[in-house]
Design a protein around this motif. Structure first.
Motif, short mmCIF file in Angstrom:
data_model
loop_
_atom_site.label_atom_id
_atom_site.label_comp_id
_atom_site.label_asym_id
_atom_site.label_seq_id
_atom_site.Cartn_x
_atom_site.Cartn_y
_atom_site.Cartn_z
N LYS A 148 -11.70 -7.67 -5.43
CA LYS A 148 -11.21 -7.25 -6.74
C LYS A 148 -11.59 -5.79 -6.93
CE LYS A 148 -11.35 -8.41 -11.68
NZ LYS A 148 -11.89 -9.34 -12.70
N THR A 149 -10.58 -4.91 -6.89
CA THR A 149 -10.83 -3.48 -7.03
C THR A 149 -10.62 -3.01 -8.47
OG1 THR A 149 -8.55 -2.75 -6.61
CG2 THR A 149 -9.96 -3.19 -4.69
N GLY A 150 -9.83 -3.75 -9.22
CA GLY A 150 -9.52 -3.35 -10.59
C GLY A 150 -8.44 -2.30 -10.69
N LYS A 151 -7.83 -1.96 -9.54
CA LYS A 151 -6.81 -0.91 -9.53
C LYS A 151 -5.59 -1.40 -8.74
CE LYS A 151 -9.67 1.95 -7.64
NZ LYS A 151 -10.25 3.16 -7.00
N TYR A 152 -4.43 -1.02 -9.23
CA TYR A 152 -3.20 -1.40 -8.54
C TYR A 152 -2.10 -0.39 -8.86
CZ TYR A 152 -1.73 -3.19 -13.10
OH TYR A 152 -1.41 -3.29 -14.44
N LEU A 153 -1.06 -0.39 -8.05
CA LEU A 153 0.12 0.42 -8.29
C LEU A 153 1.24 -0.50 -8.76
CD1 LEU A 153 0.05 2.59 -5.02
CD2 LEU A 153 -0.86 3.21 -7.28
N LEU A 154 1.95 -0.07 -9.77
CA LEU A 154 3.05 -0.86 -10.33
C LEU A 154 4.38 -0.32 -9.84
CD1 LEU A 154 3.96 -3.10 -12.34
CD2 LEU A 154 4.01 -1.31 -14.10
N GLY A 155 5.18 -1.20 -9.26
CA GLY A 155 6.50 -0.81 -8.78
C GLY A 155 7.58 -1.68 -9.40
N GLY A 156 8.76 -1.58 -8.81
CA GLY A 156 9.89 -2.33 -9.32
C GLY A 156 10.52 -3.20 -8.26
N GLU A 157 11.80 -2.98 -7.99
CA GLU A 157 12.57 -3.83 -7.09
C GLU A 157 12.36 -3.51 -5.61
OE1 GLU A 157 14.50 -6.34 -7.61
OE2 GLU A 157 15.16 -6.31 -9.68
N GLU A 158 11.79 -2.34 -5.32
CA GLU A 158 11.71 -1.90 -3.93
C GLU A 158 10.31 -2.09 -3.33
OE1 GLU A 158 13.32 2.02 -3.52
OE2 GLU A 158 15.16 1.51 -4.60
N PHE A 159 10.28 -2.48 -2.09
CA PHE A 159 9.05 -2.62 -1.32
C PHE A 159 8.33 -1.28 -1.27
CE2 PHE A 159 6.98 -2.47 2.93
CZ PHE A 159 6.04 -3.46 2.72
N MET A 160 7.02 -1.28 -1.54
CA MET A 160 6.28 -0.03 -1.54
C MET A 160 4.95 -0.19 -0.81
SD MET A 160 4.92 0.26 -5.48
CE MET A 160 3.96 -1.09 -6.22
#
Length: 211
Positions: free
Chosen positions: A162-174
């Motif tokens: 559990k890092t507490g950090k994430y990137l938010l994306g949409g429909e595309e693989f990232m």
């Protein structure tokens, strides 16, 4: 005002992380599951997803669909549950957030090819991926339901940190800056609760990877 949420199929590992995160933030959580309670939710209702009624769900701000399956004979329940819950919540203000899959994420800007169609996508995961993709298709057709489909990274780690950090994306693989598509169940849970608390991605698919 305290958010009231329901988590369906609450004894699964992802569901328990989502419940734990919600409880830690002071959410009023009700868990629904087929078996005896194995969650941190203050209220537990032992009930199969397909036994739920509109009355069961009417009091909640959001309902999390964490229904999953791995056996070939059971995979149909993933899309069936999404359709069933979307129908129960149709025309209401209650949001439906679905624990999704990564295989249906697009790998090109034209949105004509998906991750699961790539040559290196593991064959053993294709049936599960297709089942989650079918659930997304069901939601896309649910015009009167406030749904959000949350895709994890390709490497979805039950015991990840559990890092507490994430990137938010949409429909595309990232990928993240380390060229990885990975996220722990714990960080995915943070993203899910963030979306319930602050997000407005109604009738959209979003995706998350570890930052």
């Amino acid at each position: 005002m305290t958010k009231k949420i329901a988590v369906v199929a609450a004894n699964g590992r992802v569901a328990k992380e989502i419940i734990s995160e919600a409880v830690s933030r002071g959410f009023d959580v009700t868990a629904f599951g087929r078996h005896e309670n194995n969650t941190q939710a203050a209220r537990y209702v032992q009930k199969d997803v397909f036994e739920l009624t509109k009355a069961d769900l009417q009091e909640f701000d959001a309902v999390v669909d964490a229904v999953g399956a791995w056996q070939l004979t059971d995979l149909y329940v993933i899309s069936k549950a999404a359709a069933y819950l979307a129908d129960l919540l149709k025309g209401t203000a209650t949001r439906l957030l679905v624990v999704g899959g990564a295989g249906s994420l697009y790998v090109n800007p034209e949105h004509t090819s998906t991750l699961e169609l790539q040559p290196d996508f593991p064959a053993s995961y294709k049936p599960v991926s297709a089942a989650h993709g079918a659930a997304l298709a069901v939601l896309r057709a649910s015009k009167d339901t406030k749904w959000t489909y949350v895709s994890p990274a390709a490497d979805f780690q039950a015991d990840g940190q559990k890092t507490g950090k994430y990137l938010l994306g949409g429909e595309e693989f990232m990928l993240n800056d380390r060229q990885q598509s990975v996220i722990s169940y714990a960080d995915y849970a943070i993203a899910m609760i963030d979306e319930i608390e602050n997000g407005d991605h109604v009738q959209q698919r979003i995706s998350v990877v570890e930052a």
